[in-house]
Each structure stands twice: as structure tokens, then as C-alpha cells.
Design an enzyme around this catalytic site. Structure first.
Site, PDB file in Angstrom:
ATOM      1  N   VAL A  11      31.047  10.835  76.822  1.00  0.00           N
ATOM      2  CA  VAL A  11      29.771  10.117  76.859  1.00  0.00           C
ATOM      3  C   VAL A  11      29.056  10.359  78.179  1.00  0.00           C
ATOM      4  O   VAL A  11      27.869  10.702  78.208  1.00  0.00           O
ATOM      5  CB  VAL A  11      29.988   8.611  76.630  1.00  0.00           C
ATOM      6  CG1 VAL A  11      28.667   7.846  76.782  1.00  0.00           C
ATOM      7  CG2 VAL A  11      30.581   8.363  75.247  1.00  0.00           C
ATOM      8  N   PHE A 149      25.763   6.520  70.220  1.00  0.00           N
ATOM      9  CA  PHE A 149      26.144   6.825  68.837  1.00  0.00           C
ATOM     10  C   PHE A 149      26.330   8.330  68.669  1.00  0.00           C
ATOM     11  O   PHE A 149      25.900   8.926  67.688  1.00  0.00           O
ATOM     12  CB  PHE A 149      25.085   6.301  67.865  1.00  0.00           C
ATOM     13  CG  PHE A 149      24.817   4.825  68.006  1.00  0.00           C
ATOM     14  CD1 PHE A 149      25.639   3.905  67.395  1.00  0.00           C
ATOM     15  CD2 PHE A 149      23.768   4.360  68.782  1.00  0.00           C
ATOM     16  CE1 PHE A 149      25.416   2.534  67.526  1.00  0.00           C
ATOM     17  CE2 PHE A 149      23.524   3.002  68.930  1.00  0.00           C
ATOM     18  CZ  PHE A 149      24.355   2.091  68.297  1.00  0.00           C
ATOM     19  N   LEU A 150      26.951   8.949  69.667  1.00  0.00           N
ATOM     20  CA  LEU A 150      27.122  10.390  69.689  1.00  0.00           C
ATOM     21  C   LEU A 150      28.346  10.786  68.882  1.00  0.00           C
ATOM     22  O   LEU A 150      29.392  10.154  68.975  1.00  0.00           O
ATOM     23  CB  LEU A 150      27.284  10.890  71.127  1.00  0.00           C
ATOM     24  CG  LEU A 150      26.196  10.467  72.120  1.00  0.00           C
ATOM     25  CD1 LEU A 150      26.556  10.953  73.522  1.00  0.00           C
ATOM     26  CD2 LEU A 150      24.834  11.005  71.702  1.00  0.00           C
ATOM     27  N   PHE A 246      30.357  10.567  55.115  1.00  0.00           N
ATOM     28  CA  PHE A 246      31.598   9.799  55.268  1.00  0.00           C
ATOM     29  C   PHE A 246      32.194   9.412  53.913  1.00  0.00           C
ATOM     30  O   PHE A 246      32.916   8.428  53.813  1.00  0.00           O
ATOM     31  CB  PHE A 246      31.370   8.558  56.131  1.00  0.00           C
ATOM     32  CG  PHE A 246      30.994   8.897  57.546  1.00  0.00           C
ATOM     33  CD1 PHE A 246      31.966   9.063  58.517  1.00  0.00           C
ATOM     34  CD2 PHE A 246      29.666   9.084  57.901  1.00  0.00           C
ATOM     35  CE1 PHE A 246      31.624   9.400  59.815  1.00  0.00           C
ATOM     36  CE2 PHE A 246      29.317   9.424  59.195  1.00  0.00           C
ATOM     37  CZ  PHE A 246      30.298   9.591  60.147  1.00  0.00           C
ATOM     38  N   CYS A 257      36.934   6.987  68.765  1.00  0.00           N
ATOM     39  CA  CYS A 257      36.074   5.835  68.468  1.00  0.00           C
ATOM     40  C   CYS A 257      36.549   4.984  67.304  1.00  0.00           C
ATOM     41  O   CYS A 257      36.841   3.801  67.471  1.00  0.00           O
ATOM     42  CB  CYS A 257      34.644   6.316  68.199  1.00  0.00           C
ATOM     43  SG  CYS A 257      33.807   6.964  69.657  1.00  0.00           S
ATOM     44  N   LYS A 260      39.951   3.027  67.641  1.00  0.00           N
ATOM     45  CA  LYS A 260      39.865   2.034  68.716  1.00  0.00           C
ATOM     46  C   LYS A 260      38.897   0.918  68.360  1.00  0.00           C
ATOM     47  O   LYS A 260      39.191  -0.272  68.576  1.00  0.00           O
ATOM     48  CB  LYS A 260      39.437   2.721  70.015  1.00  0.00           C
ATOM     49  CG  LYS A 260      39.190   1.775  71.183  1.00  0.00           C
ATOM     50  CD  LYS A 260      38.971   2.550  72.462  1.00  0.00           C
ATOM     51  CE  LYS A 260      37.651   3.300  72.463  1.00  0.00           C
ATOM     52  NZ  LYS A 260      36.487   2.395  72.711  1.00  0.00           N
ATOM     53  N   LYS A 317      38.867  16.554  64.065  1.00  0.00           N
ATOM     54  CA  LYS A 317      37.840  17.072  63.161  1.00  0.00           C
ATOM     55  C   LYS A 317      37.382  18.417  63.698  1.00  0.00           C
ATOM     56  O   LYS A 317      37.635  18.749  64.871  1.00  0.00           O
ATOM     57  CB  LYS A 317      36.655  16.106  63.052  1.00  0.00           C
ATOM     58  CG  LYS A 317      35.777  16.020  64.287  1.00  0.00           C
ATOM     59  CD  LYS A 317      34.543  15.178  64.009  1.00  0.00           C
ATOM     60  CE  LYS A 317      33.574  15.204  65.189  1.00  0.00           C
ATOM     61  NZ  LYS A 317      32.334  14.459  64.913  1.00  0.00           N
TER      62      LYS A 317
END
Length: 455
Positions: A11, A149-150, A246, A257, A260, A317
Site C-alpha cells: 500500500v 481498495f487496491l 468473485f 487482505c 485477515k 493469485k
């Protein structure tokens, strides 16, 4: 504007690189000496498409610099906090790095500054932080929540083309100042109070994780009734109220993300007296997907001791070298526990996986070396390299039963079957001729529809 970004992780470094590219004077503060040496040389310590070019551009123009000391943020109008907030074993978020940074900012503040929280923190943190830290500052300090929101692998693109920019705070002057930082980015700016902005981040990630676990539940049901998840999810996703993102069945979500944040939100819910049962189910379904892969291998191969299994894909991914909470790493550990020999390969994540996995895994230099002498293959990451692999050359170097478990449904099933492989995808018809339902379910547990509804 003069900006300090504290933390050179995914980030923080994306923020620093993009802000400097947009013409702002940015200093990025990072205490890790190894990482600092790389950054000053213009090298990014992790893979993120397009980021290294931005860092080099900022360094050459003199708009981006790196420093290891907090003193470097004293003369900055805006201080962005982007340090790590890892999960603890009980689901709580470890905020120790943020506490340390807030202490130093307050101690060193000499003129009014705006503190912008980019790290993911539990809802309610900002209100507490203002009372705990900012009220003892010698000068006025404003606090804003500005969640990111990366997506890893497309973070630079997401920075410049976000769906929205969320700013939480009650200081209108500080909000306007932060909004100017994003001038030139065509996206709506949504303002709200600090706690609501913190909740937006958690709610967004929890909802996306819910979509993944939901489609995996539908995939399991598809296997029971002989349906195919691919046309099912495609048709469901065509509904504009739902959308197709998704909705890909597979081994579940991973990364830094979703695991967690879902566990963190569940912990926050419990602490505030709310039983978030839906979220608990999302987390449980995701854990089960890893075990499902091992159960399937055991079903086809029998005992796994002495069997060789190739795992294709180690990153959580495609498009990243990040192996945090990667399904493949958890599956590999389970396979090793059962005595299997594991051969692993990933186009980008080999070194990170090598540091995270125990001894005994063979890290292949290429995909063909990874598949050689294997009884079964597990495709755990949907890298294009695997879907375009010359499978006709793969089968001769493998051993029976030539099982290919497609953990991401990214391969051409019929093509592999025609080449003599035993193909098994997630939520897809069982590969043995004449058997359509999942053989892992005991006979007699499934009832025909007409029987279920008859009087």
C-alpha cells in the site's frame, strides 16, 4: 503538496510512487535497511506491475525520496500511515506498528499536519486514536481515514482508476486538503465519519469473500447433483444485481487482505456483542476448500505416502509474488504431513514460497521439471502459463493415474481428458465414466428430487 508515506509495503509504496508521479513531493519512510537499500537503487522488493517504473520516474525527477528516520515527516503537510496490521492467532489485529508511528508523529509535530490512515484498522480505532494521541499534541493535528481498495497485481491501475475515494473525518479543511491530493483522478469522493470509513473497508472485503465462499458452496452442491459450476456461475453472474466478479469456484481466497479482514471483522463483532454467523460460515467454507483438495487426492491415489504430487502455482493469485495465506502453501504442508513428495513451481513466487515452506519440497526450475515423475498435479494458481501448457508433452513424464486437479477451473477439461488425463475440477462433473456425483459423499445421502417432494 508535500507528503510523507510511512511504510513501503504494497500500500505505502504504491501510494508513494503514484503520488510522486502525479507531481507531489513525497518522502517514503521505511525502517527495514534491506528494503531501503533496494528502494534507493530504484528496485521494488516485491512484484507489482508498473510500480518499479513509477519509483524510478519519481527518483529521477527528484519528487520521490526514501528515508529510514521519522524526522523526515516533520515538514510534511500530509502524513500517510501505511504500516502493517497483521492478524494475531485469535483474529485480533496487531496495531503495535501503528501505535509506535502515532507516538512518533505526535512527539515530533511542530506545525499543524493532517494524518491520513491508509492501513486497515478496526472500526472505532480512529476515534480512540484521536483521544489517545492527538489530544496531547502540542499543535493541532487532524486525523482522516482514507482506506485503500487496491488489488495486488493491478494496484497501480486501481490507484488511478478507483471506483470511489472514501474519506472519513470531521475536519472539513483537512478533508478538502486530502481531496486535492487526488486531483486528476476521475472518481467520486465519498465523505463520512471516521468509524464509517473504517467499516467500509471491512464490509467491502467481507462481502467479496462472501461471494467466493458462496460460489464454492454452490460448486460443492453441483458435484452432488451432477451439475457443472462453470455455466452455473456464468449465468448467475450475468444478473446485473449480482455481477460476475468473485464468482469463480476454486480453492478459496488468500492474500494479505481477505483472510485477515474477515477474521478481524468477526473478532470486532464478537467484542461488541454481535454474533456474525454469516461471516463465520464464510471463513469456515474457505478453510474447508484446502482440505477438500487433499481429500480428493487421497480418494484417487489412496494413501499419499510415497506418491509424488506436483503443485503448479504458489502465489495466492496470478500477477503477484505474494504467498501470504496462499491456499497452495497450506495444501503443501498437509501433503507433506501425509508423507507425499511435493514438486512445486510458480512463475514469480518461488523465493517467497521457499522461505515460507519447510525443507523437503522440490522447487522446480520450470513447469516441465515440476510435473516430471508425478502421480498427480494440482493447479493452485490460474497462471496463463498453465492453461497454455503443452499437455501432450506432460503425460509421458508422469505416472498413472495421471490425475490433474484443476483447483482454479482454468484448464480445458475435455482436451485433457482426450489426452488421457484424469481431470477433476472444482464443482464439475466427476471424471469417471458413468459417475456424475462426487464419490466422496456416501451412497444414500442424496435423495432424488421426486422422492424428496413425494408425499
Amino acid at each position: 503538496m508535500r507528503v510523507a508515506v510511512i511504510g513501503a509495503g504494497y500500500v505505502g509504496l504504491v501510494a508513494a510512487g503514484c503520488l510522486s508521479h502525479s507531481g507531489h513531493d513525497v518522502v517514503c519512510i521505511e525502517k527495514d535497511a534491506r528494503k531501503m537499500a533496494l528502494l534507493k537503487a530504484g528496485r521494488v522488493p516485491f512484484f507489482e506491475e508498473g510500480l518499479e517504473e513509477l519509483v524510478l520516474f519519481g527518483l529521477k525527477r527528484g519528487l520521490l525520496q526514501f528515508d529510514g528516520q521519522m524526522e523526515a515527516c516533520q515538514d510534511r503537510e500530509i502524513i500517510m500511515i501505511a504500516v502493517g496490521t497483521p492478524a494475531r492467532p485469535d483474529g485480533r489485529i496487531d496495531l503495535s506498528q501503528i501505535y509506535a508511528v502515532m507516538d512518533e508523529i505526535v512527539f515530533r509535530a511542530r506545525f499543524p499536519q493532517t494524518i491520513v490512515m491508509k492501513s486497515t484498522v478496526p472500526p472505532g480505532f480512529g476515534v480512540n486514536a484521536k483521544e489517545r494521541y492527538l489530544e496531547r499534541a502540542r499543535v493541532p493535528l487532524s486525523y482522516l481515514s482514507n482506506p485503500e481498495f487496491l488489488r495486488e497485481g493491478s494496484a497501480v491501475r486501481d490507484w488511478y482508476h478507483p471506483d470511489r475515494i472514501v474519506i472519513g473525518g470531521d475536519d472539513e479543511t483537512a478533508i478538502s486538503r486530502l481531496a486535492r491530493l487526488y486531483a486528476g483522478i476521475d472518481a467520486p469522493i465519498v465523505t463520512m465519519d471516521v468509524s464509517s470509513a473504517e467499516m467500509v473497508k471491512y464490509a467491502a472485503n467481507a462481502f467479496l469473500a462472501t461471494k467466493i465462499s458462496f460460489i464454492n458452496e454452490i460448486a460443492s452442491l453441483c458435484e452432488l447433483v451432477g451439475a457443472d459450476i462453470l455455466p452455473v456461475s456464468r449465468a448467475v453472474g450475468m444478473d446485473r444485481r449480482i455481477g460476475d466478479q468473485f464468482l469463480q469456484a476454486g480453492l478459496g481466497y488468500g492474500g494479505s487482505c481477505f483472510p485477515k479482514d474477515t477474521c478481524g471483522l468477526d473478532f470486532v463483532s464478537t467484542c461488541n456483542g454481535h454474533a456474525f454467523n454469516l461471516l463465520k460460515a464464510v471463513i469456515e467454507v474457505n478453510k474447508r476448500q484446502r482440505l477438500l483438495a487433499v481429500r480428493r487426492l487421497r480418494h484417487v491415489l489412496g494413501r499419499l505416502h510415497g506418491k509424488t504430487i506436483g503443485v503448479l502455482g504458489l502465489a495466492f493469485k496470478p500477477g503477484t509474488d505474494d504467498v501470504r495465506e496462499s491456499p497452495s502453501l497450506e495444501i503443501i504442508n498437509l501433503l507433506l504431513d501425509e508423507g507425499a513428495d511435493v514438486r512445486a513451481y510458480d512463475p514469480l513466487a518461488m523465493e517467497n514460497a521457499r522461505r515460507a515452506l519447510p525443507d523437503g519440497v522440490f522447487f522446480a526450475p520450470g513447469v516441465m521439471e515440476a510435473v516430471t515423475d508425478c502421480h498427480a498435479l494440482l493447479v493452485a494458481t490460474a497462471w496463463p502459463e498453465f492453461s497454455t501448457l503443452d499437455w501432450a508433452a506432460v503425460r509421458p513424464v508422469m505416472h498413472p493415474p495421471y490425475l490433474v486437479m484443476d483447483g482454479r477451473n482454468c484448464l480445458a477439461a475435455e482436451e485433457l481428458r482426450q489426452k488421457g488425463f484424469l481431470y477433476w475440477g472444482i464443482g464439475r462433473p466427476y471424471p469417471v465414466q458413468g459417475e456424475t456425483r462426487n464419490p466422496l459423499i456416501k451412497t444414500g445421502q442424496i435423495f432424488p428430487l421426486r422422492q424428496a417432494v413425494s408425499p
